[in-house]
Design a protein around this motif. Structure first.
Motif, mmCIF file in Angstrom:
data_model
loop_
_atom_site.group_PDB
_atom_site.id
_atom_site.type_symbol
_atom_site.label_atom_id
_atom_site.label_comp_id
_atom_site.label_asym_id
_atom_site.label_seq_id
_atom_site.Cartn_x
_atom_site.Cartn_y
_atom_site.Cartn_z
ATOM 1 N N ILE A 175 48.990 51.855 36.504
ATOM 2 C CA ILE A 175 48.365 50.545 36.706
ATOM 3 C C ILE A 175 46.898 50.583 36.306
ATOM 4 O O ILE A 175 46.401 49.676 35.609
ATOM 5 C CB ILE A 175 48.529 50.091 38.170
ATOM 6 N N ILE A 176 46.187 51.619 36.704
ATOM 7 C CA ILE A 176 44.773 51.722 36.348
ATOM 8 C C ILE A 176 44.608 51.836 34.834
ATOM 9 O O ILE A 176 43.709 51.218 34.252
ATOM 10 C CB ILE A 176 44.122 52.917 37.065
ATOM 11 N N ARG A 177 45.476 52.594 34.210
ATOM 12 C CA ARG A 177 45.388 52.727 32.750
ATOM 13 C C ARG A 177 45.566 51.375 32.074
ATOM 14 O O ARG A 177 44.828 51.023 31.146
ATOM 15 C CB ARG A 177 46.445 53.698 32.249
ATOM 16 N N GLN A 178 46.532 50.601 32.545
ATOM 17 C CA GLN A 178 46.770 49.295 31.935
ATOM 18 C C GLN A 178 45.618 48.333 32.191
ATOM 19 O O GLN A 178 45.207 47.580 31.302
ATOM 20 C CB GLN A 178 48.070 48.693 32.475
ATOM 21 N N GLU A 179 45.104 48.354 33.386
ATOM 22 C CA GLU A 179 44.084 47.390 33.763
ATOM 23 C C GLU A 179 42.721 47.663 33.132
ATOM 24 O O GLU A 179 42.014 46.724 32.765
ATOM 25 C CB GLU A 179 43.948 47.348 35.289
ATOM 26 N N SER A 180 42.338 48.916 33.011
ATOM 27 C CA SER A 180 40.973 49.207 32.572
ATOM 28 C C SER A 180 40.850 50.300 31.532
ATOM 29 O O SER A 180 39.733 50.584 31.080
ATOM 30 C CB SER A 180 40.132 49.618 33.786
ATOM 31 N N SER A 181 41.978 50.922 31.163
ATOM 32 C CA SER A 181 41.930 52.098 30.280
ATOM 33 C C SER A 181 41.017 53.170 30.866
ATOM 34 O O SER A 181 40.335 53.894 30.133
ATOM 35 C CB SER A 181 41.470 51.705 28.867
ATOM 36 N N PHE A 182 40.981 53.228 32.201
ATOM 37 C CA PHE A 182 40.198 54.205 32.955
ATOM 38 C C PHE A 182 38.688 54.001 32.835
ATOM 39 O O PHE A 182 37.912 54.921 33.088
ATOM 40 C CB PHE A 182 40.558 55.638 32.544
ATOM 41 N N ARG A 183 38.264 52.785 32.476
ATOM 42 C CA ARG A 183 36.827 52.477 32.427
ATOM 43 C C ARG A 183 36.385 51.928 33.782
ATOM 44 O O ARG A 183 36.936 50.941 34.258
ATOM 45 C CB ARG A 183 36.516 51.472 31.319
ATOM 46 N N GLN A 184 35.367 52.536 34.348
ATOM 47 C CA GLN A 184 34.949 52.139 35.683
ATOM 48 C C GLN A 184 34.302 50.757 35.739
ATOM 49 O O GLN A 184 34.337 50.078 36.765
ATOM 50 C CB GLN A 184 33.988 53.173 36.272
ATOM 51 N N ASP A 185 33.698 50.320 34.628
ATOM 52 C CA ASP A 185 32.998 49.036 34.618
ATOM 53 C C ASP A 185 33.715 48.002 33.745
ATOM 54 O O ASP A 185 33.085 47.084 33.214
ATOM 55 C CB ASP A 185 31.565 49.213 34.137
ATOM 56 N N ALA A 186 35.019 48.139 33.600
ATOM 57 C CA ALA A 186 35.787 47.216 32.748
ATOM 58 C C ALA A 186 35.673 45.780 33.257
ATOM 59 O O ALA A 186 35.679 45.529 34.464
ATOM 60 C CB ALA A 186 37.246 47.636 32.705
ATOM 61 N N LYS A 187 35.551 44.858 32.313
ATOM 62 C CA LYS A 187 35.459 43.436 32.620
ATOM 63 C C LYS A 187 36.328 42.657 31.637
ATOM 64 O O LYS A 187 36.554 43.104 30.512
ATOM 65 C CB LYS A 187 34.011 42.948 32.501
ATOM 66 N N PRO A 188 36.816 41.481 32.032
ATOM 67 C CA PRO A 188 37.582 40.655 31.104
ATOM 68 C C PRO A 188 36.662 40.068 30.033
ATOM 69 O O PRO A 188 35.436 40.057 30.202
ATOM 70 C CB PRO A 188 38.164 39.555 31.998
ATOM 71 N N PRO A 189 37.229 39.580 28.941
ATOM 72 C CA PRO A 189 36.394 39.015 27.877
ATOM 73 C C PRO A 189 35.687 37.743 28.319
ATOM 74 O O PRO A 189 36.079 37.099 29.295
ATOM 75 C CB PRO A 189 37.398 38.731 26.754
ATOM 76 N N ARG A 190 34.657 37.389 27.578
ATOM 77 C CA ARG A 190 33.918 36.155 27.861
ATOM 78 C C ARG A 190 34.675 34.936 27.337
ATOM 79 O O ARG A 190 35.454 35.032 26.391
ATOM 80 C CB ARG A 190 32.523 36.206 27.218
ATOM 81 N N VAL A 191 34.425 33.826 27.970
ATOM 82 C CA VAL A 191 34.963 32.553 27.479
ATOM 83 C C VAL A 191 34.320 32.242 26.130
ATOM 84 O O VAL A 191 33.129 32.474 25.939
ATOM 85 C CB VAL A 191 34.673 31.418 28.487
ATOM 86 N N GLU A 192 35.108 31.742 25.203
ATOM 87 C CA GLU A 192 34.585 31.408 23.876
ATOM 88 C C GLU A 192 34.660 29.904 23.615
ATOM 89 O O GLU A 192 35.585 29.229 24.053
ATOM 90 C CB GLU A 192 35.360 32.159 22.788
ATOM 91 N N LEU A 193 33.671 29.406 22.897
ATOM 92 C CA LEU A 193 33.633 28.012 22.469
ATOM 93 C C LEU A 193 33.428 28.003 20.961
ATOM 94 O O LEU A 193 32.400 28.460 20.468
ATOM 95 C CB LEU A 193 32.501 27.260 23.177
ATOM 96 N N PHE A 194 34.458 27.549 20.248
ATOM 97 C CA PHE A 194 34.420 27.558 18.780
ATOM 98 C C PHE A 194 34.145 28.966 18.238
ATOM 99 O O PHE A 194 33.393 29.145 17.277
ATOM 100 C CB PHE A 194 33.361 26.574 18.261
ATOM 101 N N GLY A 195 34.750 29.947 18.906
ATOM 102 C CA GLY A 195 34.600 31.331 18.462
ATOM 103 C C GLY A 195 33.321 32.008 18.890
ATOM 104 O O GLY A 195 33.084 33.172 18.556
#
Length: 209
Positions: A67-87
């Motif tokens: 589960i940890i590997r899938q969620e963060s690839s073992f990165r302690q400070d992993a975050k989801p991507p930013r919202v994009e507007l027109f790329g």
């Protein structure tokens, strides 16, 4: 005592040294993420943390790792991507998920409240491992999902207990594929650990707990 003046040539070198030291403070990624034995040999504190979670919540080491590997690839400070507007990436992110286990703010607050682990941090492996154990135990008690069932544990982890009950994942073929990958990784990790856990224990004979 007069301060020692710094030359224009010395300043960049000093700044580079400071940056290097700061980067060194961050937890490095496992060099062999496909092999549970090598992960735990390299990071013995992770092994002790995962073992404690297994003891406390009954969730196998391999399920935690997958589960940890899938969620963060073992990165302690992993975050989801930013919202994009027109790329163009904007300031805010698509969710507040953070850390090894990619836990949202409100879910993390609930975990800390329910467990009394008020000082827990999402970028601490031991705390992230304990969170996964707590959530999987809740999934077992609430939904009847075996703690060894990485596939359904992950679906409940991703969709929430209500979503799993409503089978929201059934309309997300991409998520089903990811859950299958988590399950495959858990099975692979489990097979590896069966061959090396004795060696891992021998390497930690001095651990007092």
């Amino acid at each position: 005592m007069r301060p020692i003046p710094l030359s224009a040539h010395a300043l960049p070198a000093i700044l580079a040294t400071i940056v290097t030291l700061l980067v060194g403070c961050a937890t490095s990624l496992p060099t062999t993420p496909d092999n549970a034995c090598l992960i735990f040999e390299e990071k013995d504190d992770w092994y002790e943390a995962a073992k404690e979670t297994e003891k406390t919540w009954g969730v196998p080491l391999q399920v935690q790792l997958a589960i940890i590997r899938q969620e963060s690839s073992f990165r302690q400070d992993a975050k989801p991507p930013r919202v994009e507007l027109f790329g163009i990436p904007l300031w805010w992110r698509i969710s507040s998920a953070y850390g090894y286990a990619q836990v949202k703010d409100e879910t993390w607050d609930r975990y800390r409240d329910k467990t009394g682990n008020g000082w827990a941090s999402r970028d601490d492996f031991a705390d992230a491992s304990d969170f996964i154990g707590w959530y999987a135990d809740l999934s077992r008690r609430t939904l009847g999902i075996s703690k060894w069932d990485a596939y359904n544990q992950y679906l409940a982890y991703h969709e929430g207990h209500g979503g799993w009950k409503r089978k929201t994942y059934s309309k997300k073929p991409w998520l089903i594929q990811i859950a299958r990958r988590v399950d495959a990784n858990a099975r692979s990790y489990g097979a590896q650990l069966r061959g090396c856990r004795g060696r891992l224990e021998e390497g930690h004979w001095w651990w007092p707990f």
